[in-house]
Design a protein around this motif. Structure first.
Motif, short mmCIF file in Angstrom:
data_model
loop_
_atom_site.label_atom_id
_atom_site.label_comp_id
_atom_site.label_asym_id
_atom_site.label_seq_id
_atom_site.Cartn_x
_atom_site.Cartn_y
_atom_site.Cartn_z
N ASN A 31 0.92 -1.38 -0.12
CA ASN A 31 -0.14 0.05 -0.08
C ASN A 31 0.98 1.38 0.00
O ASN A 31 0.41 2.34 0.34
CB ASN A 31 -0.88 -0.09 1.10
N THR A 55 -3.07 -1.40 12.72
CA THR A 55 -3.73 -1.99 11.62
C THR A 55 -4.50 -3.40 11.72
O THR A 55 -5.70 -3.29 11.39
CB THR A 55 -2.73 -1.99 10.42
N LYS A 62 -6.71 1.09 4.62
CA LYS A 62 -5.38 1.41 3.93
C LYS A 62 -4.57 1.55 5.17
O LYS A 62 -4.95 1.99 6.24
CB LYS A 62 -5.26 2.64 3.13
N LYS A 63 -3.39 1.17 5.09
CA LYS A 63 -2.15 1.45 6.07
C LYS A 63 -1.04 2.30 5.35
O LYS A 63 -0.58 1.74 4.30
CB LYS A 63 -1.49 -0.12 6.53
N ILE A 64 -0.90 3.33 5.77
CA ILE A 64 0.10 4.30 5.32
C ILE A 64 1.15 4.52 6.18
O ILE A 64 1.16 5.15 7.39
CB ILE A 64 -0.46 5.67 4.92
N GLN A 294 -10.97 4.38 7.52
CA GLN A 294 -10.41 4.40 6.28
C GLN A 294 -8.96 4.05 6.09
O GLN A 294 -8.52 3.47 5.19
CB GLN A 294 -10.72 5.82 5.92
N GLU A 295 -8.39 4.65 7.12
CA GLU A 295 -6.85 4.19 7.20
C GLU A 295 -6.27 4.44 8.64
O GLU A 295 -6.79 5.22 9.61
CB GLU A 295 -6.24 5.47 6.10
N ARG A 297 -2.62 5.58 9.89
CA ARG A 297 -1.46 6.46 8.92
C ARG A 297 -0.49 6.67 10.47
O ARG A 297 -0.69 7.24 11.15
CB ARG A 297 -1.93 7.37 8.38
#
Length: 369
Positions: A31, A55, A62-64, A294-295, A297
């Motif tokens: 990702n 996560t 998503k994982k950022i 959603q994510e 991060r």
């Protein structure tokens, strides 16, 4: 935060091999869109098991991760300060980076020639530092000529120029003795005077002792690695020992084969992870997290940044209209399983503009613009 680390060293020490391994690590990060800004610049994610655990708990879309920029700088040779080899390109590139990752060859291989005739990591460090000191000396002398003229003026401007001249003279004396600027005993005020000179030897440094596969597991007793550690300890610098060629090989393997390969080599994780984490620390950086469906991060900030500055990393509006931040520790979120459970335990805090963000904080910002 566009912070970059330049990978430097003599030719044939494993510098480009290390850069290629780092670049491949960036390309295969889940990702994370690896980007090559120029042929010799790569953006690499910072490994962080805290983000992995968050996560796994939240299961976002998503994982950022946060990231660092690495620059593969042309190999330096003796005489680079006078333009020998690719000297001018090397020195121009290193001036642009925020820190230096200095690769030192600690392996013997008759098939890989050494420009200095034999393997000696301390001598190699001295060759590079000498060239950088000579270039810094040139920069300081140019500034000194201008400052000397201003020091002859009267009033406040003349006094400021005299004070600057005293700092330049002090630094010049050190450089004349081949003492890097970072190793010179300068006050914080004196370093501020030098800031806009972007001196090459003033940048923080991390040493990478590049070893062979045969030396893995023997780093604590290997004489070459020990010499690098002793040298770095005198400077207060960090050292990571790794086999760059093997690290590049690991990055070519399918993801599922890597753990077995690492285990067979006696490693718990790729050495690259240590390099990236140490580079992050070298730049005085730390991480906070935002967590949601959603994510999940990771965000990069400087140690000591307050809540509004941390919010500004997400968007300038967040900093401009900052009201407050809801803060909890990542460990508490993992332990209790949800934000509401953390809140019930009284561990969710509301912090204002003066709150100094801690490494590992999970944050939600309230703002109004």
């Amino acid at each position: 935060m566009a912070l970059s680390i330049g990978i430097v060293g003599l030719p044939n020490v494993g510098k480009s091999t290390l850069f290629n391994a780092l670049s491949a690590a960036g390309a295969q990060a889940a990702n994370y869109p690896f980007c090559t800004i120029e042929p010799n610049v790569g953006v690499v994610p910072v490994p962080d098991d805290r983000l992995d655990k968050l996560t796994a708990l939240v299961k976002p879309l998503k994982k950022i991760p946060t990231s660092l920029e690495f620059v593969d700088i042309a190999g330096l040779v003796r005489g680079a300060s006078k333009g020998e080899g690719l000297g001018n390109q090397f020195l121009g590139n290193i001036r642009q980076v925020d820190a230096v990752l200095h690769v030192l060859r600690c392996f013997v291989d008759d098939n890989v020639t050494h420009v200095e005739g034999g393997v000696d990591p301390v001598r190699d460090r001295d060759v590079v530092d000498t060239e950088l000191c000579l270039k810094d000396l040139e920069t300081v002398e140019k500034r000194r000529e201008r400052t000397q003229k201003n020091a002859k003026m009267g009033g406040k401007a003349g006094d400021e120029a005299k004070a600057e001249l005293a700092v330049l003279d002090k630094v010049k004396a050190g450089l004349d003795s081949a003492i890097t600027v970072r190793a010179q005993k300068l006050t914080a005020e004196e370093r501020v005077v030098l800031k806009d000179l972007f001196l090459l030897t003033d940048k923080p440094v991390l040493y990478v002792a590049n070893i062979s596969e045969k030396q893995i597991g023997k780093e604590d007793t290997d004489p070459m690695v020990q010499r690098v550690r002793e040298m770095a300890a005198k400077e207060g610098a960090g050292v990571v020992a790794l086999a760059a060629a093997m690290e590049a090989e690991i990055q070519q393997l399918p993801e599922e084969e890597r753990p077995g390969f690492l285990e067979s080599a006696g490693l718990s994780e790729p050495g690259l992870h240590k390099v990236v984490r140490e580079g992050y620390k070298l730049l005085g950086l730390q991480t906070y997290f935002t967590v949601g469906e959603q994510e999940c991060r990771a965000w990069t900030i400087h140690k000591g940044d307050k809540a509004p500055q941390a919010a500004g990393v997400i968007h300038s509006d967040f900093e401009r209209g900052f009201i407050k931040a809801e803060v909890m520790r990542w460990e508490d979120l993992i332990k209790y399983g949800s934000e509401s459970a953390v809140k019930e335990k009284g561990l969710l805090r509301v912090e204002g503009k003066e709150y100094v963000v801690q490494d590992g904080d999970c944050m939600h910002f309230r703002f109004n613009v």
